[in-house]
Scaffold this active site. Sequence first.
Site, PDB file in Angstrom:
ATOM      1  CG  ASP A   1      -1.672  -1.321   1.346  1.00  0.00           C
ATOM      2  OD1 ASP A   1      -2.720  -1.450   0.721  1.00  0.00           O
ATOM      3  OD2 ASP A   1      -1.168  -2.246   2.026  1.00  0.00           O
TER       4      ASP A   1
ATOM      5  CG  HIS B   1      -3.128  -5.385   2.880  1.00  0.00           C
ATOM      6  ND1 HIS B   1      -2.709  -4.571   1.863  1.00  0.00           N
ATOM      7  CD2 HIS B   1      -3.491  -6.542   2.300  1.00  0.00           C
ATOM      8  CE1 HIS B   1      -2.815  -5.221   0.714  1.00  0.00           C
ATOM      9  NE2 HIS B   1      -3.287  -6.416   0.950  1.00  0.00           N
TER      10      HIS B   1
HETATM   11  P1  NAI Z   1      -1.375 -18.507  -4.463  1.00  0.00           P
HETATM   12  O1  NAI Z   1      -2.709 -19.146  -4.299  1.00  0.00           O
HETATM   13  O2  NAI Z   1      -0.729 -18.433  -5.792  1.00  0.00           O
HETATM   14  O3  NAI Z   1      -0.339 -19.239  -3.496  1.00  0.00           O
HETATM   15  C1  NAI Z   1      -0.619 -19.536  -2.176  1.00  0.00           C
HETATM   16  C2  NAI Z   1       0.132 -20.808  -1.838  1.00  0.00           C
HETATM   17  O4  NAI Z   1       0.009 -21.020  -0.435  1.00  0.00           O
HETATM   18  C3  NAI Z   1      -0.435 -22.048  -2.526  1.00  0.00           C
HETATM   19  O5  NAI Z   1       0.615 -22.716  -3.195  1.00  0.00           O
HETATM   20  C4  NAI Z   1      -0.998 -22.879  -1.382  1.00  0.00           C
HETATM   21  O6  NAI Z   1      -0.836 -24.277  -1.581  1.00  0.00           O
HETATM   22  C5  NAI Z   1      -0.142 -22.400  -0.217  1.00  0.00           C
HETATM   23  N1  NAI Z   1      -0.757 -22.580   1.097  1.00  0.00           N
HETATM   24  C6  NAI Z   1      -2.058 -22.467   1.448  1.00  0.00           C
HETATM   25  N2  NAI Z   1      -2.226 -22.763   2.735  1.00  0.00           N
HETATM   26  C7  NAI Z   1      -1.001 -23.042   3.230  1.00  0.00           C
HETATM   27  C8  NAI Z   1      -0.542 -23.436   4.503  1.00  0.00           C
HETATM   28  N3  NAI Z   1      -1.388 -23.605   5.534  1.00  0.00           N
HETATM   29  N4  NAI Z   1       0.786 -23.644   4.661  1.00  0.00           N
HETATM   30  C9  NAI Z   1       1.634 -23.493   3.631  1.00  0.00           C
HETATM   31  N5  NAI Z   1       1.247 -23.155   2.391  1.00  0.00           N
HETATM   32  C10 NAI Z   1      -0.050 -22.917   2.191  1.00  0.00           C
HETATM   33  O7  NAI Z   1      -1.521 -17.070  -3.777  1.00  0.00           O
HETATM   34  P2  NAI Z   1      -0.545 -15.812  -3.919  1.00  0.00           P
HETATM   35  O8  NAI Z   1      -0.956 -14.999  -5.078  1.00  0.00           O
HETATM   36  O9  NAI Z   1       0.852 -16.274  -3.802  1.00  0.00           O
HETATM   37  O10 NAI Z   1      -0.969 -14.990  -2.612  1.00  0.00           O
HETATM   38  C11 NAI Z   1      -0.718 -15.485  -1.324  1.00  0.00           C
HETATM   39  C12 NAI Z   1      -1.443 -14.638  -0.277  1.00  0.00           C
HETATM   40  O11 NAI Z   1      -0.943 -13.313  -0.264  1.00  0.00           O
HETATM   41  C13 NAI Z   1      -2.947 -14.514  -0.517  1.00  0.00           C
HETATM   42  O12 NAI Z   1      -3.595 -14.647   0.751  1.00  0.00           O
HETATM   43  C14 NAI Z   1      -3.097 -13.101  -1.019  1.00  0.00           C
HETATM   44  O13 NAI Z   1      -4.380 -12.587  -0.732  1.00  0.00           O
HETATM   45  C15 NAI Z   1      -2.028 -12.405  -0.206  1.00  0.00           C
HETATM   46  N6  NAI Z   1      -1.600 -11.092  -0.709  1.00  0.00           N
HETATM   47  C16 NAI Z   1      -1.284 -10.129   0.224  1.00  0.00           C
HETATM   48  C17 NAI Z   1      -0.847  -8.885  -0.152  1.00  0.00           C
HETATM   49  C18 NAI Z   1      -0.517  -7.851   0.884  1.00  0.00           C
HETATM   50  O14 NAI Z   1      -0.217  -6.712   0.491  1.00  0.00           O
HETATM   51  N7  NAI Z   1      -0.521  -8.121   2.178  1.00  0.00           N
HETATM   52  C19 NAI Z   1      -0.722  -8.532  -1.570  1.00  0.00           C
HETATM   53  C20 NAI Z   1      -1.026  -9.603  -2.484  1.00  0.00           C
HETATM   54  C21 NAI Z   1      -1.453 -10.831  -2.047  1.00  0.00           C
END
Ligand code: NAI
Length: 327
Positions: free
Chosen positions: A161, A189
């Site tokens: 952000d 966030h």
């Molecule tokens: P993605 O779906 O591509 O990858 C997430 C991975 O986490 C998957 O491979 C899944 O198998 C794994 N996963 C799920 N539960 C798990 C657990 N208990 N232990 C270990 N691994 C686990 O998602 P992406 O795009 O990588 O995003 C990840 C997170 O980051 C999402 O929650 C998204 O909303 C968040 N995010 C946060 C931002 C921020 O500014 N704080 C910005 C962009 C995304």
Amino acid sequence: SKKPVRVAVTGAAGQIGYALLFRIASGEMLGKDQPVILQLLEIPDEKAQNALKGVIMELEDCAFPLLAGIEAHSDPMTAFKDTDYALLVGARPRGPGMERSDLLAANAQIFTVQGKALNAVASRNVKVLVVGNPANTNAYIAMKSAPDLPAKNFTAMLRLDHNRAASQIAAKTGKPVAGIEKLAVWGNHSPTMYADYRYATIDGQSVKALINDEEWNRTTFLPTVGKRGAAIIAARGLSSAASAANAAIDHMRDWALGTNGKWVTMGIPSDGSYGIPKEVMFGYPVTVENGEYKIVQGLEIDAFSQECINKTLNELLEEQNGVKHLL
Ligand code: NAI
């Protein structure tokens, strides 16, 4: 040369993981003289573990001089063993028909387990960054689940952000983004975050005076920054990943190596500053020295800013309240 440090990353086979791990391994997060051991966690699911193997093969094929080891895990109790840094990226995304309360509950489960594992096996000085959404509340849950670790070791990512706000300001003023100082993002966030440029300078000049358009602040700037995540999903069909990974690198690098007096935004457990109840995981302007962040104090909060801060605080309190019974 320096002793390697241990960096745990969850959700390592996901989108953000793919944009993040190579930069950590190349030294962009902890410095070009700091060897790292990556401790990667994915869910036990065969597809996820296979994808993780593929990512590890690619990490190997980069032959990074600073990469002193790579481990694949499916259990946080082994993934977090002795870890000095933990980037909690993996989370449960909102599925079709899932209510917000279901999402909170699914993530509360994940971050309770991971908080307990950090509590049990991580380095006592572990620096934890929660990226997985809802990031502030997930960080709060992990912190509450790790009573033997200092609460200040748990943080949530507001840096994306912050960087989004900086980029919008640079575009509006036509000045280089690198010249921006003293920008703050308060709160959650989420689209309720309050990006505050009242104190910001760009190349030493007041941003507020340069822009001189309060209407733009309220009706263009704040909604653009707040809804940027949704705009990227609409355009790309996937949520922001490279920019999220970049923000995670910025957050951890600044926390580990310091900011030289520069303000950055971190989601941290409140110490009561600015009237935010203690322990609420809140975005604050901070400076970092010797691995310790300090909230920038003494900023005047005008009526509009207070209104914005109350709104994002109330949302966080509601989220916190929604998971209370699960802790
Ligand atoms: P993605 O779906 O591509 O990858 C997430 C991975 O986490 C998957 O491979 C899944 O198998 C794994 N996963 C799920 N539960 C798990 C657990 N208990 N232990 C270990 N691994 C686990 O998602 P992406 O795009 O990588 O995003 C990840 C997170 O980051 C999402 O929650 C998204 O909303 C968040 N995010 C946060 C931002 C921020 O500014 N704080 C910005 C962009 C995304």
